[in-house]
Scaffold this motif. Structure first.
Motif, PDB file in Angstrom:
ATOM      1  N   LYS B  32     -15.194 -36.242  -8.300  1.00  0.00           N
ATOM      2  CA  LYS B  32     -16.412 -35.735  -8.956  1.00  0.00           C
ATOM      3  C   LYS B  32     -17.509 -35.597  -7.907  1.00  0.00           C
ATOM      4  O   LYS B  32     -17.950 -36.581  -7.333  1.00  0.00           O
ATOM      5  N   ILE B  33     -17.940 -34.354  -7.670  1.00  0.00           N
ATOM      6  CA  ILE B  33     -18.946 -34.108  -6.634  1.00  0.00           C
ATOM      7  C   ILE B  33     -20.347 -34.208  -7.235  1.00  0.00           C
ATOM      8  O   ILE B  33     -21.188 -34.956  -6.757  1.00  0.00           O
ATOM      9  N   LEU B  34     -20.590 -33.423  -8.271  1.00  0.00           N
ATOM     10  CA  LEU B  34     -21.897 -33.435  -8.931  1.00  0.00           C
ATOM     11  C   LEU B  34     -21.718 -33.882 -10.380  1.00  0.00           C
ATOM     12  O   LEU B  34     -20.842 -33.404 -11.087  1.00  0.00           O
ATOM     13  N   GLN B  35     -22.590 -34.813 -10.800  1.00  0.00           N
ATOM     14  CA  GLN B  35     -22.411 -35.383 -12.141  1.00  0.00           C
ATOM     15  C   GLN B  35     -23.695 -35.271 -12.962  1.00  0.00           C
ATOM     16  O   GLN B  35     -24.311 -36.271 -13.300  1.00  0.00           O
ATOM     17  N   GLY B  36     -24.123 -34.068 -13.197  1.00  0.00           N
ATOM     18  CA  GLY B  36     -25.328 -33.869 -13.998  1.00  0.00           C
ATOM     19  C   GLY B  36     -26.552 -33.663 -13.130  1.00  0.00           C
ATOM     20  O   GLY B  36     -27.503 -34.430 -13.202  1.00  0.00           O
ATOM     21  N   VAL B  37     -26.517 -32.619 -12.321  1.00  0.00           N
ATOM     22  CA  VAL B  37     -27.648 -32.326 -11.430  1.00  0.00           C
ATOM     23  C   VAL B  37     -28.618 -31.376 -12.127  1.00  0.00           C
ATOM     24  O   VAL B  37     -28.219 -30.319 -12.615  1.00  0.00           O
ATOM     25  N   SER B  38     -29.886 -31.785 -12.192  1.00  0.00           N
ATOM     26  CA  SER B  38     -30.925 -30.930 -12.775  1.00  0.00           C
ATOM     27  C   SER B  38     -32.153 -30.956 -11.876  1.00  0.00           C
ATOM     28  O   SER B  38     -32.648 -32.031 -11.560  1.00  0.00           O
ATOM     29  N   PHE B  39     -32.568 -29.793 -11.433  1.00  0.00           N
ATOM     30  CA  PHE B  39     -33.831 -29.680 -10.688  1.00  0.00           C
ATOM     31  C   PHE B  39     -34.211 -28.204 -10.598  1.00  0.00           C
ATOM     32  O   PHE B  39     -33.401 -27.331 -10.908  1.00  0.00           O
ATOM     33  N   SER B  40     -35.456 -27.968 -10.186  1.00  0.00           N
ATOM     34  CA  SER B  40     -35.921 -26.590 -10.026  1.00  0.00           C
ATOM     35  C   SER B  40     -36.609 -26.428  -8.682  1.00  0.00           C
ATOM     36  O   SER B  40     -37.122 -27.391  -8.129  1.00  0.00           O
ATOM     37  N   VAL B  41     -36.616 -25.198  -8.196  1.00  0.00           N
ATOM     38  CA  VAL B  41     -37.381 -24.859  -6.996  1.00  0.00           C
ATOM     39  C   VAL B  41     -38.251 -23.652  -7.352  1.00  0.00           C
ATOM     40  O   VAL B  41     -37.771 -22.703  -7.963  1.00  0.00           O
ATOM     41  N   PHE B  42     -39.536 -23.730  -6.987  1.00  0.00           N
ATOM     42  CA  PHE B  42     -40.476 -22.664  -7.343  1.00  0.00           C
ATOM     43  C   PHE B  42     -40.846 -21.825  -6.118  1.00  0.00           C
ATOM     44  O   PHE B  42     -40.720 -22.287  -4.982  1.00  0.00           O
ATOM     45  N   ALA B  43     -41.330 -20.613  -6.381  1.00  0.00           N
ATOM     46  CA  ALA B  43     -41.745 -19.709  -5.303  1.00  0.00           C
ATOM     47  C   ALA B  43     -42.825 -20.392  -4.466  1.00  0.00           C
ATOM     48  O   ALA B  43     -43.712 -21.052  -5.004  1.00  0.00           O
TER      49      ALA B  43
END
Lengths: 221, 239
Positions: B32-43
């Motif tokens: 399991k590499i990613l287990q629930g990744v949440s994020f944002s990147v803005f301009a």
């Protein structure tokens, strides 16, 4: 596809030279027999061998993949062989015959069944063990045996590199994620340059590294 | 067809948001590499992604431009759902620099290499080559005769020349000396500010991260968290 699959099955434990001879015997048998049922039997036998090594998925994928590759040969064969009883009339004198279809099928099965044993042999044999065995029992000069072992060792590395190069170019906007096979081939051609360069560099480094550690000094006793 | 069956609902993006990970999970076989990744990147944001070797940082970057598709969850980039579009179609808006420049370079001259992406995307403007310390007289040289640091600059130049809205940079300063690394980061920062672009960059160099990042993220045990890391002691403590 051809990387070593670790295991302790009978085929894994068999001496590598015996495995090579066994594989060549089966492959030769495919060219001796020209009977569809015999060839199908050989193919089934090969699949059972793969199954015995825990490689049934790989075996099935390989058979299907090879059959797909040979499909073009089959088509060329049936379209160009005009002798025998007519199966289908295409246009004017252009016909597909029973004999043409039979020869096409034999050709397809023959190529598939003769390629698989060698591939299976490589999957259940460590490249270094194979090189050592070829040197010891078949008296192949160890430089050639070593070169063969190295070539086998580099296949998965090059495959991985090619996948990375394709990813890099797709990320730049090259349409390598297209479904069209021919378009993909056309786009792939210029990308062989970085692969070739990195291959040459790697082989050069490996050669220098081996020579620096005394490779080539050993004499047969 | 994407492996992820939740493809029916594309993730909604906020104004100014260029990259959004929504509960992304990804496994390679049993791993399991990613287990629930949440994020944002803005301009306009310069985001640096930190994490130990093998944490899955490069995998996360590949998910960001659609080279990989999430098993579960969704990734939206510049208004596209990566499960629905081909990577080559979003390449104009999303620039990607690989760790090894040799994967990217294949043209006969430096000029052709830098202009390759521009021609592909129909961008007429000539990039300012000098910004990447490639003197004009060298533009017709073979890129494979350059040093690794120079090849890295050529690869970066070809990415920046397309003026992407989001730049995904996988350890661009590896193998460069301090001064070269800072010049490369300066060039990225300048382009990012000029174009109000977003940057998501992987590095292990905490000094560079502290000097250039607007925000630092830490990828650990398959999850991403906002990180306020100033030193390797902090890094170990947070990891």
């Amino acid at each position: 596809m051809l990387t070593y699959y670790p295991g302790k099955t009978f085929l894994h434990r068999l001496d590598p030279t015996l495995k090579v001879l066994f594989a060549f015997t089966i492959s030769t048998a495919c060219f001796v027999f020209a009977n569809i049922f015999v060839l199908l039997g050989i193919l089934l036998f090969e699949f059972l061998l793969a199954l015995s090594c825990g490689l049934w998925k790989w075996g099935l994928r390989s058979i299907l993949g090879l059959l797909k590759l040979c499909a073009l040969l089959f088509v060329i064969q049936i379209l160009t062989y005009g002798d025998g009883d007519v199966l289908l009339r295409l246009y004017g004198d252009w016909v597909i015959t029973f004999e043409g279809a039979e020869i096409g099928l034999i050709l397809t099965l023959r190529i598939t069944a003769s390629a698989l044993p060698l591939a299976l042999m490589l999957r259940v044999t460590k490249p270094t063990a194979l090189a050592n065995s070829l040197y010891r029992y078949l008296h192949i000069p160890y430089k050639y045996a070593f070169a063969f072992g190295m070539a086998m060792r580099f296949i998965p590395i090059f495959a991985e590199e090619m996948a990375e190069i394709m990813e890099a170019q797709t990320a730049r906007g090259v349409e390598l994620d297209t479904r069209s096979f021919f378009k993909k081939i056309r786009l792939l051609m210029p990308l062989c340059v970085p692969l070739l360069l990195s291959s040459v560099r790697k082989i050069e480094t490996a050669t220098i590294s081996a020579e620096l550690r005394g490779f080539g000094l050993r004499k047969r006793k | 067809m994407p492996k992820n069956k939740q493809a029916a609902l594309p993730p909604k993006m906020l104004p100014g948001e260029v990259l959004r990970f929504e509960d992304v999970r990804l496994s390679f076989g049993e791993l399991k590499i990613l287990q629930g990744v949440s994020f944002s990147v803005f301009a306009g944001e310069f985001v640096i992604l930190l994490g130990e070797n093998g944490a899955g940082k490069s995998t996360l970057l590949r998910l960001a431009n659609g080279l990989l598709k999430p098993d579960i969850g969704a990734v939206a980039v510049c208004g596209h759902d990566t499960r629905q579009v081909k990577t080559s179609l979003i390449a104009k808006e999303v620039g990607f620099l690989f760790q090894n420049p040799d994967r990217q370079i294949f043209n006969k001259t430096i000029r052709e290499e830098i202009e390759f992406g521009m021609k592909l995307h129909g961008i007429p403007t000539r990039p300012s080559y000098t910004e990447f310390r490639i003197p004009d007289f060298a533009l017709d040289d073979d890129p494979f005769t350059l040093s690794r640091g120079e090849r890295q600059r050529v690869a970066l130049a070809s990415v920046l020349a397309c003026e992407p809205r989001l730049m995904l940079l996988d350890e661009p300063t590896v193998g460069l000396d301090d001064s070269e690394a800072r010049q490369l980061m300066d060039a990225v920062k300048r382009r990012q500010r000029e174009n109000n672009a977003a940057v998501l960059l992987i590095t292990h160099d905490l000094e560079l991260a502290n000097a250039y990042a607007d925000r630092k993220l830490l990828l650990e045990r398959g999850r991403v968290a906002d990180a306020d890391i100033l030193s390797w002691e902090d890094f170990s403590a947070q990891a």
